[in-house]
Design a protein around this motif. Structure first.
Motif, PDB file in Angstrom:
ATOM      1  N   GLU A 100       0.837  -1.181   0.000  1.00 36.64           N
ATOM      2  CA  GLU A 100       0.000   0.000   0.000  1.00 36.64           C
ATOM      3  C   GLU A 100       0.885   1.249   0.000  1.00 36.64           C
ATOM      4  OE1 GLU A 100       0.641  -2.342   2.481  1.00 36.64           O
ATOM      5  OE2 GLU A 100      -1.008  -1.991   3.898  1.00 36.64           O
ATOM      6  N   ARG A 129      -6.987   0.854  -5.367  1.00 30.45           N
ATOM      7  CA  ARG A 129      -8.031   0.252  -4.539  1.00 30.45           C
ATOM      8  C   ARG A 129      -7.755   0.549  -3.070  1.00 30.45           C
ATOM      9  NH1 ARG A 129      -6.740  -4.603  -2.292  1.00 30.45           N
ATOM     10  NH2 ARG A 129      -4.604  -5.297  -2.639  1.00 30.45           N
ATOM     11  N   THR A 130      -8.766   0.311  -2.258  1.00 28.12           N
ATOM     12  CA  THR A 130      -8.621   0.536  -0.828  1.00 28.12           C
ATOM     13  C   THR A 130      -9.008  -0.734  -0.085  1.00 28.12           C
ATOM     14  OG1 THR A 130     -10.889   1.310  -0.559  1.00 28.12           O
ATOM     15  CG2 THR A 130      -9.221   2.977  -1.060  1.00 28.12           C
ATOM     16  N   ARG A 131      -8.484  -0.847   1.130  1.00 28.44           N
ATOM     17  CA  ARG A 131      -8.860  -1.966   1.991  1.00 28.44           C
ATOM     18  C   ARG A 131      -9.149  -1.389   3.367  1.00 28.44           C
ATOM     19  NH1 ARG A 131      -6.361  -4.953   5.679  1.00 28.44           N
ATOM     20  NH2 ARG A 131      -7.324  -6.958   6.139  1.00 28.44           N
ATOM     21  N   SER A 132     -10.381  -1.578   3.797  1.00 30.93           N
ATOM     22  CA  SER A 132     -10.801  -0.930   5.040  1.00 30.93           C
ATOM     23  C   SER A 132     -10.864  -1.919   6.190  1.00 30.93           C
ATOM     24  CB  SER A 132     -12.205  -0.335   4.872  1.00 30.93           C
ATOM     25  OG  SER A 132     -12.227   0.522   3.765  1.00 30.93           O
ATOM     26  N   THR A 133     -10.448  -1.458   7.326  1.00 24.89           N
ATOM     27  CA  THR A 133     -10.587  -2.219   8.560  1.00 24.89           C
ATOM     28  C   THR A 133     -11.373  -1.349   9.527  1.00 24.89           C
ATOM     29  OG1 THR A 133      -8.459  -3.277   8.160  1.00 24.89           O
ATOM     30  CG2 THR A 133      -9.322  -3.366  10.407  1.00 24.89           C
TER      31      THR A 133
END
Lengths: 158, 158
Positions: A100, A129-133
């Motif tokens: 990232e 793209r994104t990855r959310s937590t």
DNA sequence: ACTGAAAGTCTATGTCT
DNA sequence: AGACATAGACTTTCAGT
């Protein structure tokens, strides 16, 4: 930066509204001496500011998420960072090593607002793209790491 | 919580050492009225504290990492959180949704210290493995999200 | 909830060591 | 670098509205 400075910093990290007079008592100096030291610490950029901390849930920002932002091949870090800075819900922004490009902390009112925010993030040029937590609970945050400050002042000013 | 409160909070988030007299001028109230409001916000837990913010690199904490902590099958969240809280280098700790149990922010002096810290994290009972992301640069951190505060005060106290 | 007043405290500056 | 003195500003409390 001697031990007195470190103790002043520790005290101000714990209570940013402590008076110079109080600080002086804590470190064994006069208020004016402390005033001078704090001024120098501010000028030197060691102390960058003083901020009230607010309970996010009580000001209508109950949803926190940590979002990894993956860049496109042609992404310009600075441009991406500048656009992230434009979004008020992005509270913190870290440029990181690894796949990232950035990890940001987003704080919003609702999951709907989070969805909207993620949409804004993905629309930024350079974001692949994104990855959310989603954060379920914040156990603690921004704790002062005041390791070696408990010693008595040594009086040997730097 | 009316607009005046929100403006007071915003001002204190921006400058935690602003005087009540100044705040009063900013929001159009007397210093004593502001004093009373701030006291109530503190008592209500809306304002949880005031802290000086320090440049980490200038106090010998130049290495920041975001660490995902993956739990074992039998891990007890509370126990893990309690042990994380014991480590001074763990500055923030979030319980998160997803594979990992926690995401923590670790701040240390050197990469050697980071290695030692990761060792400590992995030795915590209930921690199966960790995944570290080293922060290359902090673009911004803990920014106040003061969305709808720019309006004039409406005077209708809640 | 807010104002205004008053007493005490603090800040910020200057001088001296 | 720090102590001390000091004038002005600020905080904090309280009576009054």
């Amino acid at each position: 930066m001697d031990n007195v400075d470190r103790r002043i910093i520790a005290a101000l990290r714990t209570n940013g509204r402590v008076t110079y007079a109080d600080l002086g008592r804590q470190v064994g100096l006069s208020a004016s001496a402390v005033h001078e030291r704090v001024g120098k610490l501010e000028t030197a950029g060691v102390i960058t500011g003083y901020h009230a901390v607010v309970d996010p849930t009580l000001v209508g920002l109950g949803v926190t998420a940590l979002v990894s932002i993956h860049p496109t091949d042609t992404a310009d870090d600075e441009d991406v960072a500048a656009e992230l800075a434009e979004l008020p819900e992005v509270e913190s922004c870290y440029r990181v090593a690894g796949d990232e490009a950035f990890v940001v902390k987003v704080r919003v009112a609702t999951v709907d607002a989070l969805e909207l925010s993620l949409g804004r993030l993905r629309r930024i040029k350079g974001v692949a793209r994104t990855r959310s937590t989603v954060v379920l609970s914040t156990r603690f945050e921004g704790r002062p790491n005041v390791s070696d400050v408990d010693e008595p002042a040594d009086g040997n000013a730097g």
